[in-house]
Design an enzyme around this catalytic site. Structure first.
Site, mmCIF file in Angstrom:
data_model
loop_
_atom_site.group_PDB
_atom_site.id
_atom_site.type_symbol
_atom_site.label_atom_id
_atom_site.label_comp_id
_atom_site.label_asym_id
_atom_site.label_seq_id
_atom_site.Cartn_x
_atom_site.Cartn_y
_atom_site.Cartn_z
ATOM 1 N N ASP A 1 0.881 -1.165 0.000
ATOM 2 C CA ASP A 1 0.000 0.000 0.000
ATOM 3 C C ASP A 1 0.921 1.218 0.000
ATOM 4 O O ASP A 1 1.528 1.534 1.024
ATOM 5 C CB ASP A 1 -0.899 -0.003 1.239
ATOM 6 C CG ASP A 1 -1.820 1.205 1.291
ATOM 7 O OD1 ASP A 1 -2.324 1.618 0.236
ATOM 8 O OD2 ASP A 1 -2.031 1.734 2.397
ATOM 9 N N ASP B 1 -2.709 0.627 6.931
ATOM 10 C CA ASP B 1 -1.889 0.500 5.721
ATOM 11 C C ASP B 1 -1.421 -0.951 5.538
ATOM 12 O O ASP B 1 -1.327 -1.445 4.412
ATOM 13 C CB ASP B 1 -0.674 1.432 5.801
ATOM 14 C CG ASP B 1 -1.083 2.855 6.124
ATOM 15 O OD1 ASP B 1 -1.265 3.646 5.188
ATOM 16 O OD2 ASP B 1 -1.242 3.162 7.317
ATOM 17 N N GLU C 1 -1.061 -1.370 -4.914
ATOM 18 C CA GLU C 1 -2.273 -0.610 -5.181
ATOM 19 C C GLU C 1 -1.947 0.574 -6.086
ATOM 20 O O GLU C 1 -0.955 1.275 -5.880
ATOM 21 C CB GLU C 1 -2.899 -0.104 -3.875
ATOM 22 C CG GLU C 1 -4.232 0.585 -4.085
ATOM 23 C CD GLU C 1 -4.943 0.927 -2.793
ATOM 24 O OE1 GLU C 1 -5.968 1.616 -2.871
ATOM 25 O OE2 GLU C 1 -4.489 0.516 -1.717
#
Length: 163
Positions: free
Chosen positions: A7, A139, A66
């Site tokens: 992330d 996260d 991501e």
């Protein structure tokens, strides 16, 4: 197959490591945090150095990251995009197999609906990995969601599992 989920960010970068070849998927998760008082270039260097340690420790076969989504704060989006560039470069340098997923794809893979709330995704991470609680920080849970998304949607992985 060992999958490293990331992330991206520049203050906090979540990571999650899973292994699709073992019953208990989870290997590890956590976050890289950069020092707020450091200059931006120093923070980028810190990200790269910490990622190298993660790659050296877990030796992932692939990385799932991501994709960047729209931010209202333009200064933040630029810094996150620059940090994401460093993250992608490190992933290419230390692994070479990178897969990118949008937040919508991740939500769809974990919950069955692309407009799921963050809490629903976190709950599914906990359930899929058989954890007692939702991974913290958020996260890290997000990074695990990206890794799980790849494990559930990758054509290469699904072909390997069918053998």
């Amino acid at each position: 197959m060992i999958i490293l989920g990331i992330d991206p960010g520049f203050g906090i970068i979540g990571y999650g490591v899973i292994d699709t070849n073992r019953a208990g998927l989870l290997i590890d998760y956590g976050a890289i945090t950069t020092m707020k008082e450091a200059s931006f270039p120093e923070r980028l260097q810190e990200i790269e150095e910490n990622l190298k340690v993660i790659f050296d420790t877990y030796k992932p076969d692939v990385v799932a990251i991501e994709e960047l989504f729209y931010f209202k704060n333009q200064k933040t989006v630029i810094q996150v995009a620059e940090a994401r560039g460093v993250i992608i470069l490190a992933c290419q340098k230390y692994c070479g197999k990178i897969f990118e997923y949008t937040p919508l794809q991740i939500k769809q893979a974990l919950t069955g609906q692309g407009r799921a709330e963050k809490a629903q995704v976190q709950y599914m991470v906990k359930a899929i990995l058989g954890l007692k609680s939702i991974p913290k920080p958020d996260d890290a849970a997000d990074a695990l969601a990206v890794a799980i998304c790849h494990s559930q949607t990758s054509k290469d992985l699904n072909q390997n599992m069918a053998r």
